[in-house]
Scaffold this motif. Structure first.
Motif, PDB file in Angstrom:
ATOM      1  N   GLN A  71     -31.490  61.592  30.721  1.00  0.00           N
ATOM      2  CA  GLN A  71     -30.414  61.449  29.732  1.00  0.00           C
ATOM      3  C   GLN A  71     -29.417  60.371  30.154  1.00  0.00           C
ATOM      4  N   LEU A  72     -29.126  60.290  31.444  1.00  0.00           N
ATOM      5  CA  LEU A  72     -28.207  59.267  31.943  1.00  0.00           C
ATOM      6  C   LEU A  72     -28.808  57.868  31.809  1.00  0.00           C
ATOM      7  N   ILE A  73     -30.132  57.762  31.987  1.00  0.00           N
ATOM      8  CA  ILE A  73     -30.797  56.467  31.834  1.00  0.00           C
ATOM      9  C   ILE A  73     -30.719  55.989  30.388  1.00  0.00           C
ATOM     10  N   LYS A  74     -30.766  56.940  29.458  1.00  0.00           N
ATOM     11  CA  LYS A  74     -30.630  56.581  28.034  1.00  0.00           C
ATOM     12  C   LYS A  74     -29.301  55.863  27.792  1.00  0.00           C
TER      13      LYS A  74
ATOM     14  N   LYS B 242     -10.310  65.543  47.801  1.00  0.00           N
ATOM     15  CA  LYS B 242      -8.902  65.202  47.572  1.00  0.00           C
ATOM     16  C   LYS B 242      -8.552  65.132  46.079  1.00  0.00           C
ATOM     17  N   LYS B 243      -9.109  66.106  45.345  1.00  0.00           N
ATOM     18  CA  LYS B 243      -8.800  66.265  43.914  1.00  0.00           C
ATOM     19  C   LYS B 243      -9.092  64.989  43.117  1.00  0.00           C
ATOM     20  N   ASP B 244     -10.177  64.354  43.484  1.00  0.00           N
ATOM     21  CA  ASP B 244     -10.621  63.108  42.846  1.00  0.00           C
ATOM     22  C   ASP B 244     -10.642  63.260  41.325  1.00  0.00           C
ATOM     23  N   PRO B 245      -9.953  62.410  40.575  1.00  0.00           N
ATOM     24  CA  PRO B 245      -9.908  62.532  39.106  1.00  0.00           C
ATOM     25  C   PRO B 245     -11.253  62.266  38.437  1.00  0.00           C
ATOM     26  N   TYR B 246     -12.199  61.672  39.165  1.00  0.00           N
ATOM     27  CA  TYR B 246     -13.510  61.362  38.587  1.00  0.00           C
ATOM     28  C   TYR B 246     -14.547  62.461  38.841  1.00  0.00           C
ATOM     29  N   ILE B 247     -14.143  63.523  39.552  1.00  0.00           N
ATOM     30  CA  ILE B 247     -15.064  64.614  39.871  1.00  0.00           C
ATOM     31  C   ILE B 247     -14.955  65.720  38.821  1.00  0.00           C
ATOM     32  N   ASN B 248     -16.122  66.190  38.366  1.00  0.00           N
ATOM     33  CA  ASN B 248     -16.197  67.293  37.400  1.00  0.00           C
ATOM     34  C   ASN B 248     -17.219  68.312  37.880  1.00  0.00           C
ATOM     35  N   PHE B 249     -17.098  69.539  37.382  1.00  0.00           N
ATOM     36  CA  PHE B 249     -17.971  70.621  37.827  1.00  0.00           C
ATOM     37  C   PHE B 249     -18.623  71.298  36.614  1.00  0.00           C
ATOM     38  N   ILE B 250     -19.887  71.693  36.780  1.00  0.00           N
ATOM     39  CA  ILE B 250     -20.626  72.334  35.686  1.00  0.00           C
ATOM     40  C   ILE B 250     -21.327  73.582  36.206  1.00  0.00           C
ATOM     41  N   PHE B 251     -21.157  74.683  35.491  1.00  0.00           N
ATOM     42  CA  PHE B 251     -21.927  75.897  35.742  1.00  0.00           C
ATOM     43  C   PHE B 251     -22.929  76.018  34.601  1.00  0.00           C
ATOM     44  N   PHE B 252     -24.203  75.849  34.911  1.00  0.00           N
ATOM     45  CA  PHE B 252     -25.256  75.741  33.895  1.00  0.00           C
ATOM     46  C   PHE B 252     -26.206  76.927  34.045  1.00  0.00           C
ATOM     47  N   THR B 253     -26.406  77.680  32.961  1.00  0.00           N
ATOM     48  CA  THR B 253     -27.248  78.872  33.056  1.00  0.00           C
ATOM     49  C   THR B 253     -27.913  79.201  31.726  1.00  0.00           C
TER      50      THR B 253
ATOM     51  N   GLU C  58     -18.410  61.593  38.241  1.00  0.00           N
ATOM     52  CA  GLU C  58     -19.378  62.386  38.987  1.00  0.00           C
ATOM     53  C   GLU C  58     -19.344  63.846  38.523  1.00  0.00           C
ATOM     54  N   TYR C  59     -20.522  64.457  38.480  1.00  0.00           N
ATOM     55  CA  TYR C  59     -20.648  65.841  38.030  1.00  0.00           C
ATOM     56  C   TYR C  59     -21.408  66.634  39.079  1.00  0.00           C
ATOM     57  N   LEU C  60     -20.753  67.670  39.607  1.00  0.00           N
ATOM     58  CA  LEU C  60     -21.400  68.575  40.550  1.00  0.00           C
ATOM     59  C   LEU C  60     -21.791  69.823  39.781  1.00  0.00           C
TER      60      LEU C  60
ATOM     61  N   ASP D 166     -23.990  70.065  45.762  1.00  0.00           N
ATOM     62  CA  ASP D 166     -24.339  71.105  44.798  1.00  0.00           C
ATOM     63  C   ASP D 166     -25.802  70.966  44.400  1.00  0.00           C
ATOM     64  N   ASP D 167     -26.260  71.890  43.531  1.00  0.00           N
ATOM     65  CA  ASP D 167     -27.657  71.840  43.083  1.00  0.00           C
ATOM     66  C   ASP D 167     -27.975  70.470  42.497  1.00  0.00           C
ATOM     67  N   GLY D 168     -27.083  70.002  41.641  1.00  0.00           N
ATOM     68  CA  GLY D 168     -27.226  68.678  41.063  1.00  0.00           C
ATOM     69  C   GLY D 168     -25.944  67.890  41.236  1.00  0.00           C
ATOM     70  N   HIS D 169     -26.070  66.615  41.536  1.00  0.00           N
ATOM     71  CA  HIS D 169     -24.898  65.740  41.693  1.00  0.00           C
ATOM     72  C   HIS D 169     -25.230  64.464  40.925  1.00  0.00           C
ATOM     73  N   PHE D 170     -24.522  64.234  39.819  1.00  0.00           N
ATOM     74  CA  PHE D 170     -24.872  63.142  38.909  1.00  0.00           C
ATOM     75  C   PHE D 170     -23.724  62.141  38.771  1.00  0.00           C
ATOM     76  N   VAL D 171     -24.101  60.906  38.469  1.00  0.00           N
ATOM     77  CA  VAL D 171     -23.118  59.848  38.251  1.00  0.00           C
ATOM     78  C   VAL D 171     -23.411  59.213  36.896  1.00  0.00           C
ATOM     79  N   ASP D 172     -22.411  59.194  35.993  1.00  0.00           N
ATOM     80  CA  ASP D 172     -22.661  58.630  34.662  1.00  0.00           C
ATOM     81  C   ASP D 172     -22.333  57.142  34.618  1.00  0.00           C
ATOM     82  N   GLU D 173     -22.436  56.571  33.416  1.00  0.00           N
ATOM     83  CA  GLU D 173     -22.277  55.126  33.250  1.00  0.00           C
ATOM     84  C   GLU D 173     -20.861  54.638  33.545  1.00  0.00           C
TER      85      GLU D 173
END
Length: 413
Positions: free
Chosen positions: A33-36, A96-107, A62-64, A51-58
């Protein structure tokens, strides 16, 4: 000799395996999906990093992500929610509370309300009108919600790491930081956490992955009929990167995915994998707490008169085959291990007569018969399945490896 619970070994697939596969499917889907959105990203995923997944968008966000496959719904009291939130908090503080870091609980499952537990009462907390997770999903950060969540998570953090005031460590420092967080800081943290419930089970994720594979811009007419091979190769790359220790070895970029498509494009057919690889981990787990005797010890136990040269030959076989099998697909090798293990079990049960002492000739003859017995079975299985290894010598040597790894012995211990 160790006895195994056949029902445990032969069940469809362990919950642990399903959860691990669910995680890998999710990583593969998210990568595609990110490649799209941007096919120029140097980094799109780092499996099992923080985390289980660590992603970087365009945009560099960053998403943990925590991925959970469960049958029952979660409440904020559930251990999996607690562990995920503590993990998110650790990363929030350490980064350090990076503003670009986000967290996802996926189930795949749903959520429900909390019960008024003894713990909540001890903390002076009362269940809210709606499930706590509902407030967090809606980003409804009322004062009573923040009070509830902050007090609860501070307590869970202390219990999780057994924080003791007189023994400062990394988690103790994080704990002090978390305790000092004001309401606005909690809102900042919680606003970064997304809860995605009801996202489909393993079968649904598998279907979604297949769809993303065919919709990828790297997919062409040459890939028709080879979708499953692309899927397998994607999951293998993720699996391999998960096991790496250093962050630079975990990185998966667009070029990694492009290479998979290119490689499959020129392949003639798909590998047929023997699905018994699913059960190998169960067998390994059965021996986790057993005392280990290596091949040399097992041989000397029944044949103390064996000469050093012969002993070294058998030991060398068990060592060198480890290097020989490293380059093959893990599923193929685990399937082969299982089939060799299975065949050896039949040999020791039906063909071998245990005795206290074996002469050198008896031992050599036993090992020769064992290898031939196993090879005969594997040759039959190779008519239907690919195990990577094609030479008979490596298959024979694997019998020595399994004895060395404590799956079988020449005595009945």
């Amino acid at each position: 000799m160790q006895e195994f619970n056949i029902d445990t070994i032969n069940r469809d697939a362990s919950d642990k395996y399903k959860g691990f596969r669910y995680q890998k499917f999710r990583v593969a889907i998210k990568m595609l999906q990110l490649i799209k959105k941007n096919n120029r990203n140097n980094i799109i995923a780092l499996p099992e990093f923080r985390d289980d997944g660590h992603f970087v968008d365009e945009n560099g966000n960053e998403y943990l992500e925590q991925d959970k496959l469960y049958e029952k719904g979660f409440s904020f009291n559930s251990s999996e929610i607690q562990k995920s939130m503590i993990n998110f908090l650790d990363n929030f503080i350490e980064l350090k509370k990076d503003p670009y870091i986000n967290f996802i609980f996926f189930t795949n499952t749903t959520f429900k309300g909390e019960n008024q537990t003894k713990k909540l009462t001890e903390l002076g907390l009362t269940v809210l009108q709606k499930p706590v997770i509902q407030y967090l999903v809606d980003k409804d950060f009322e004062k009573d919600v923040i009070d509830f969540v902050s007090k609860y998570l501070i307590n869970i953090y202390k219990e999780t790491y057994d924080i003791q005031e007189d023994k400062p460590d990394t988690y103790h420092v994080n704990y002090i930081t978390i305790k000092k967080m004001e309401s606005e800081e909690w809102i900042n943290f919680l606003s970064k956490v997304s809860f995605r419930f009801g996202e489909g089970d393993l079968d649904k994720l598998s279907e979604e992955l297949e769809r993303e594979i065919s919709e990828c811009q790297f997919f062409s007419a040459e890939h028709l009929g080879k979708e499953n091979l692309i899927k397998r190769n994607l999951l293998d790359v993720i699996d391999e990167r998960m096991t790496q220790k250093h962050v630079t070895q975990k990185i998966i970029g667009v070029d990694s995915v492009r290479y998979i498509y290119k490689e499959v494009e020129s392949s003639n057919s798909e590998l047929v994998i023997d699905e018994v690889h699913l059960h190998w981990e169960n067998i390994e787990n059965e021996l986790e707490n057993d005392s280990i005797r290596n091949l040399k010890e097992k041989i000397l136990c029944v044949c103390p008169e064996i000469n050093e040269k012969t002993l070294k030959k058998y030991t060398r076989e068990s060592v060198t085959v480890k290097d020989e099998i490293k380059r093959f697909d893990r599923r193929q090798i685990n399937s082969l291990r299982y089939r060799v293990y299975e065949s050896m079990g039949i040999f020791f049960e039906e063909e071998f007569n245990y005795s206290e002492i074996l002469t050198i000739d008896m031992l050599n003859e036993t090992i020769k018969l064992l290898k031939e017995f196993v090879l005969k079975d594997i040759d039959q299985l190779k008519k239907d399945y690919s195990y990577g290894i094609k030479n008979d010598i490596a298959v024979k040597k694997m019998t020595m490896l399994l004895i060395d790894e404590c799956f079988y012995s020449f005595d009945e211990v």
